[in-house]
Write an enzyme that holds these catalytic residues in place. Structure first.
Site, PDB file in Angstrom:
ATOM      1  N   CYS A   1       0.865  -1.181   0.000  1.00 11.07           N
ATOM      2  CA  CYS A   1       0.000   0.000   0.000  1.00 11.07           C
ATOM      3  C   CYS A   1       0.902   1.232   0.000  1.00 11.07           C
ATOM      4  O   CYS A   1       2.050   1.140  -0.442  1.00 11.07           O
ATOM      5  CB  CYS A   1      -1.009  -0.017   1.153  1.00 11.07           C
ATOM      6  SG  CYS A   1      -0.352   0.308   2.800  1.00 11.07           S
TER       7      CYS A   1
ATOM      8  N   ARG B   1      -3.553  -0.372   5.484  1.00  8.35           N
ATOM      9  CA  ARG B   1      -4.146  -1.448   4.690  1.00  8.35           C
ATOM     10  C   ARG B   1      -3.243  -2.667   4.561  1.00  8.35           C
ATOM     11  O   ARG B   1      -3.678  -3.803   4.836  1.00  8.35           O
ATOM     12  CB  ARG B   1      -4.512  -0.914   3.292  1.00  8.35           C
ATOM     13  CG  ARG B   1      -5.589   0.150   3.338  1.00  8.35           C
ATOM     14  CD  ARG B   1      -5.779   0.852   2.010  1.00  8.35           C
ATOM     15  NE  ARG B   1      -4.628   1.734   1.739  1.00  8.35           N
ATOM     16  CZ  ARG B   1      -4.485   2.488   0.674  1.00  8.35           C
ATOM     17  NH1 ARG B   1      -5.420   2.453  -0.271  1.00  8.35           N
ATOM     18  NH2 ARG B   1      -3.445   3.267   0.526  1.00  8.35           N
TER      19      ARG B   1
ATOM     20  N   ASP C   1     -11.665 -22.683  -9.325  1.00 13.49           N
ATOM     21  CA  ASP C   1     -12.093 -23.912  -8.659  1.00 13.49           C
ATOM     22  C   ASP C   1     -11.003 -24.324  -7.670  1.00 13.49           C
ATOM     23  O   ASP C   1      -9.976 -24.869  -8.076  1.00 13.49           O
ATOM     24  CB  ASP C   1     -12.309 -25.016  -9.697  1.00 13.49           C
ATOM     25  CG  ASP C   1     -12.699 -26.342  -9.074  1.00 13.49           C
ATOM     26  OD1 ASP C   1     -12.915 -26.404  -7.840  1.00 13.49           O
ATOM     27  OD2 ASP C   1     -12.787 -27.331  -9.826  1.00 13.49           O
TER      28      ASP C   1
END
Length: 188
Positions: free
Chosen positions: A8, A14, A120
């Protein structure tokens, strides 16, 4: 050791929050030391502790801010990193300018969250380093599918020296995003 780097601006709000949430979950999944999650800032406030309000949010999320010290982003930190997660598109661009090979491994955190929702998890390798590399490769392959997203939806609000509402916005942006990312980084 496999590595994730979170970037960041100041490396006090953050990125340390993201770092500590990811590190805790990955340590629990793979054992301490299997994956190293660290962070840095494009204008890192070197050696500063984590921002108090971000640290409070991290604690509420089950993380621990103890011992954190901010640092500045360097090209050396980007080498041998399987995945780079940034707070904004601007940070991602800075990473790629500094280390062009990171184009294949750097994503904004919210971008990666959107992409993770299309992966997936059962099809990913179970070994941590292979899994990180596979998530990055699939992320790059899926990147074009985010074309319909508003670019602003890829950034996390910067709360530094802002209102409590901005900290709440940051948290609301990160919690579901980190859940999506951990859904592909951690085997179920």
């Amino acid at each position: 050791m496999s590595r994730i780097l979170v970037v960041c601006t100041g490396n006090i709000c953050r990125s340390p929050l993201i770092e500590r949430v990811l590190q805790g979950a990955l340590d629990q999944a793979y054992g301490p030391g299997a994956v190293e999650v660290s962070s840095a800032g494009t204008m890192g406030m070197v050696d500063s502790p984590m921002d108090e309000r971000s640290a409070a949010i991290l604690t509420e999320m089950g993380g621990d801010p103890a011992g954190f010290a901010a640092r500045r982003l360097t090209e050396a930190l980007l080498r041998d990193t399987e995945l780079v997660v940034t707070a904004t598109r601007e940070h991602r661009a800075a990473v790629v300018r500094m280390h062009p090979k990171a184009l294949r491994t750097a994503f904004t955190v919210r971008e990666l969250g959107h992409l993770a929702d299309q992966m997936d998890p059962a099809a990913l390798p179970t070994e941590p380093g292979e899994r990180l590399r596979a998530v990055a490769a699939q992320g790059v392959a899926l990147r074009g599918t985010n074309a319909l997203l508003d670019p602003a939806d890829l950034d996390v609000a910067d709360p530094y020296r802002r209102s409590d509402e901005t900290y709440a916005l940051m948290r609301s942006q990160l919690e579901p995003t980190l859940e999506s990312i951990l859904g592909v980084l951690v085997p179920r």
